[in-house]
Structures are given as C-alpha cells and as structure tokens.
Design an enzyme around this catalytic site. Structure first.
Site, mmCIF file in Angstrom:
data_model
loop_
_atom_site.group_PDB
_atom_site.id
_atom_site.type_symbol
_atom_site.label_atom_id
_atom_site.label_comp_id
_atom_site.label_asym_id
_atom_site.label_seq_id
_atom_site.Cartn_x
_atom_site.Cartn_y
_atom_site.Cartn_z
ATOM 1 N N GLY A 72 4.001 4.155 3.364
ATOM 2 C CA GLY A 72 4.101 2.857 2.409
ATOM 3 C C GLY A 72 4.007 1.662 3.645
ATOM 4 N N LYS A 73 3.290 0.520 3.052
ATOM 5 C CA LYS A 73 3.479 -0.846 3.879
ATOM 6 C C LYS A 73 3.233 -2.011 3.229
ATOM 7 C CE LYS A 73 4.492 -1.377 8.292
ATOM 8 N NZ LYS A 73 5.450 -0.722 9.192
ATOM 9 N N GLY A 74 3.957 -2.850 3.472
ATOM 10 C CA GLY A 74 3.692 -4.304 2.643
ATOM 11 C C GLY A 74 3.660 -5.577 3.440
ATOM 12 N N ASP A 105 9.947 -5.210 9.040
ATOM 13 C CA ASP A 105 8.699 -5.087 9.885
ATOM 14 C C ASP A 105 8.662 -6.403 10.608
ATOM 15 O OD1 ASP A 105 5.161 -5.059 10.442
ATOM 16 O OD2 ASP A 105 6.063 -3.030 10.525
ATOM 17 N N SER A 140 0.881 -1.354 -0.118
ATOM 18 C CA SER A 140 0.090 0.079 -0.032
ATOM 19 C C SER A 140 0.933 1.221 0.076
ATOM 20 C CB SER A 140 -0.925 -0.034 1.291
ATOM 21 O OG SER A 140 -1.580 1.202 1.498
#
Length: 419
Positions: free
Chosen positions: A106-108, A147, A61
């Site tokens: 952002g993040k995944g 993460d 995202s």
C-alpha cells in the site's frame, strides 16, 4: 533530466511485463498484478492557524493483499499524484515479496509542502487523514508507515487518532513510531542499512573491493546520509553527496557524518567547508565512481542522462530512481543496477519486525534487529543472484521481479480467486 515526464505507474507496469516474460504465468494473472485493488482519493478540509480552511488532496492505494496486510508509507509532498501513489504501492508489493515478509503493498500521500505549515497545522492535517483512513487500516488490514517528509511524529499522531476513535490500544496499526509509542530499535537506520548491506553483497558478488571504493550519494535525507556513513564505515570513500541545494565533492572523500551535521546546522549540504568544489545534482549522477546511490525521488535518471552515467554499480536507495528506458541503457552499458525493491527494503523489513513486536508486546534489542535485517537482506540477495544466473535475465532488477512476482502468484493461486 526529464523526471517530470515519466509516469511512475507506467514504469512499474513495464517492469512487471519485463519479468513476466520469464515466468509461466497467464496474461490474465499478470494483468491483475499490474493494477491496484482499490485507491482512496480524499479532499481534507482542515482549519489553519489563522482561522481559514484549506483543502488538501490525499490518497491511499491498496495494491495487492495476496501475501498479507497492505503495507506502505505516507508521504507529504507537493508533487504527490494518484499515479505516483499507485506505483509506490505496487513497488511495495514486490519489495515485501523480494525480502519474503508476509505483507502486501500500500502507499499514501498528501499534496502538501510541510515547510509551509506549522506543527499544529500538520497535526490537524495528519489526524484528519487518519480519521478518513480509519475504516481501511488496522494491524490485520493496512499498516501505514513514514515516507518522504513524514516520520515518528506523524505515525504517533495516526496511532493516537486511530486508538482514540476505536477505543482500543493497537500499536501495530502503524510502524515507524517513536520508541515510547511502541517503535522498534534500529528502525531509523533500517533503510540506509539495507542499502549498505546490498552494496556490500554486490561488491562481493562482482569481485570488487569495497575498501577505497569511490561513492556518490544523490539525496542526503534519512536513507541517503545513513547509507553514506555505513558504507564509509566499510572503508569506502564518499566523494560526493547532494541535496536539493546541489552537490559537494572532495576527491579524497568527505566525512559523511560531518556533512550531515553541516546540513542539520545550515539546512543544506552546500557550503560544506571541507569540499573541494560544488556542482549540480545532475553532475553528481554522472561522476566516474565505483558506486552511485540515488537516494532522492523517483525518475532521477532517464535514458538521456543514463548515457552519461559512468558509475560501475548503482544501488537504489530511492523508490524508482531510474526510468525503464534508463534501465535499458545501463544494461547495454554493463552498469550493474541493484534495485530498490531489495536495496531499500530495510525500512519495511524492520517495520515488519516492529509490527511483530507490537503484536507480541515483546521488544527486541537493536543488535537483534540488525542481525535479523542482515539475515533477510543477504538471503534475498542470494535469491536474486541465483535467479539472475539460472534464467539468464538481462539485469538484476528483472531477476528481483521474477522472484517477487512468482511469490505473489503462488500466494494468489494457493488462495484461489473469490468469488
């Protein structure tokens, strides 16, 4: 607890709405800041060691890029969802703005349990994901980082995949790498260090002595255990810590580093020989302590559990460990909550330092990294408390969001909306 029932993306949007009430910003702009710009959803088909092919769902995202390249980690966990990744990418926007570093959010994530797979399988999964992310990422576009259940190894694989396919050298495409691959000194401790710095500043602001303070830490991974021993170094007593196996407690304080050594040896904090007793994670969250540090996954404390919380101060090491309803309960109970978008921002702040060093090809000492991190966190804490007092907002989380949203709005308005 009812953590599984709370939607983290809805929690994020509610937090933004709460802060927006204190800002002179139109509803149309706020609506824009409550939703991601784009979300990539993938099905990765990867060869397993036994010759079979397994499919993995994956997401990235990109929430908002008004203040700079998208920035945020990649987590490997069986509970990863599209809404979770959207929420985490949004929190990253406001985390970066809170500490005033020039990034968006952002993040995944990949829906996978790493413990079920060999290192070679995880490498193939990671490289498959990196190949799909290749058109979207880059040191001026989107910069992944570690993460939950990822670390230096995975970042090195992503960097190598990207550089190989692009035929270039670009260490700044990811952060959280090993030192040999272009990582930064101080990165491993960074999140735990910012939790410690936030706790130190919070106790000073509230006129409370950290020396001899009782502390409970829920979650004993990287952020939790480092925060624990750094807070212990300030003279506090770490009376309880927990991981997925349960919690250990000692009235006179545990040795935070020794508990971690026990966990490394046995796989859990349970069974630590110097503990007085063991109990559940939920019992830890309701201990009568001076400081509670939730350092596990989001939604650890909902409204029902919040009514039983007896801590005086909460400093959030995890992302979104409290639901909005829990926030309301704790505000009414005069429990001071210092939010994740400040407290755990050390990770992204030192990632920023790593990115700067990669681009300059000039690397800093650990002492310089820690000095710069402290400067950023203390400055952000002062901005938060200044807003808290000036606008008479109900809690410190709302104050942090007011500061952060205003910075994102200012960037958006200065840039203009195109086309």
């Amino acid at each position: 607890m009812s953590g599984d029932e709370a939607n983290p993306f809805e929690s994020l949007q509610e937090q933004i709405d709460d802060a927006a009430a204190y800002l002179d910003v139109g509803d149309d702009v706020i609506d824009r800041l409550k939703n991601p710009e784009r979300v990539l959803e993938l099905n990765l088909s990867v060869d397993m060691d036994d010759g079979s092919i397994e499919r993995f769902r994956a997401f990235r995202s990109q929430f908002n890029g008004d203040r700079g390249p998208y920035k945020g980690g990649i987590r490997y966990h069986p509970g990863v969802t599209r809404d979770e990744v959207k929420a985490l990418s949004g929190w990253m926007v406001y985390k970066c703005a809170t500490v005033d570093i020039p990034y968006g959010g952002g993040k995944g994530g990949i829906v996978i349990d790493p413990s079920d797979h060999s290192a070679s399988e995880l490498e193939r999964v990671t490289r498959s994901f990196a190949e799909e992310l290749r058109p979207l990422i880059g040191e001026d576009r989107d910069i992944p980082a570690p993460d939950v259940n990822t670390g230096q190894r995975e970042m090195n694989w992503i960097k190598d995949t990207y550089e190989t396919l692009e035929g270039t050298t670009e260490p700044g495409v990811v952060t959280g790498k090993s030192l040999e691959a272009g990582g930064s000194e101080g990165r491993v401790e960074a999140t735990g260090r910012s939790v410690m710095l936030t706790a130190r500043e919070a106790f000073d602001y509230l006129g409370t002595d950290m020396e001899g303070a009782s502390v409970a830490v829920q979650g004993y991974g990287n952020a939790g255990h480092i925060a624990a021993y750094l807070i212990e170094d300030l003279g506090a007593d770490i009376v309880a810590v927990s991981d997925s196996s349960g919690a250990v407690y000692a009235e006179d304080g545990l040795d935070a580093r020794d508990v971690k050594a026990h966990k490394n040896e046995t796989g859990s904090v349970s069974g630590y020989p110097d503990a007085d007793e063991e109990f559940s994670n939920e019992d830890l969250l309701t201990l009568d302590v001076d400081l509670l540090v939730p350092a596990a996954l989001e939604n650890a404390i909902d409204a029902d559990l919040a009514r039983d919380v007896e801590a005086d101060v909460i400093v959030e090491a995890a992302n979104g460990p409290l639901t909005p309803d829990a926030d309301d309960v704790l505000t009414e109970s005069d429990v001071h909550v210092f939010p994740d978008i400040l407290a755990n921002a050390g990770g992204v702040t030192v990632s920023y330092f790593e990115w700067v060093q990669n681009r300059q090809r000039f690397y800093w000492s650990e002492e310089k990294v820690n000095e710069e991190l402290e400067r950023h966190i203390v400055s952000a804490f002062d901005d938060l408390t200044e807003c808290y007092e000036a606008l008479d907002v109900p809690n410190f989380r709302t104050a942090a969001y007011v500061v952060a949203i205003q910075r994102v709005v200012d960037a958006f308005m200065d840039n203009g909306n195109w086309p």
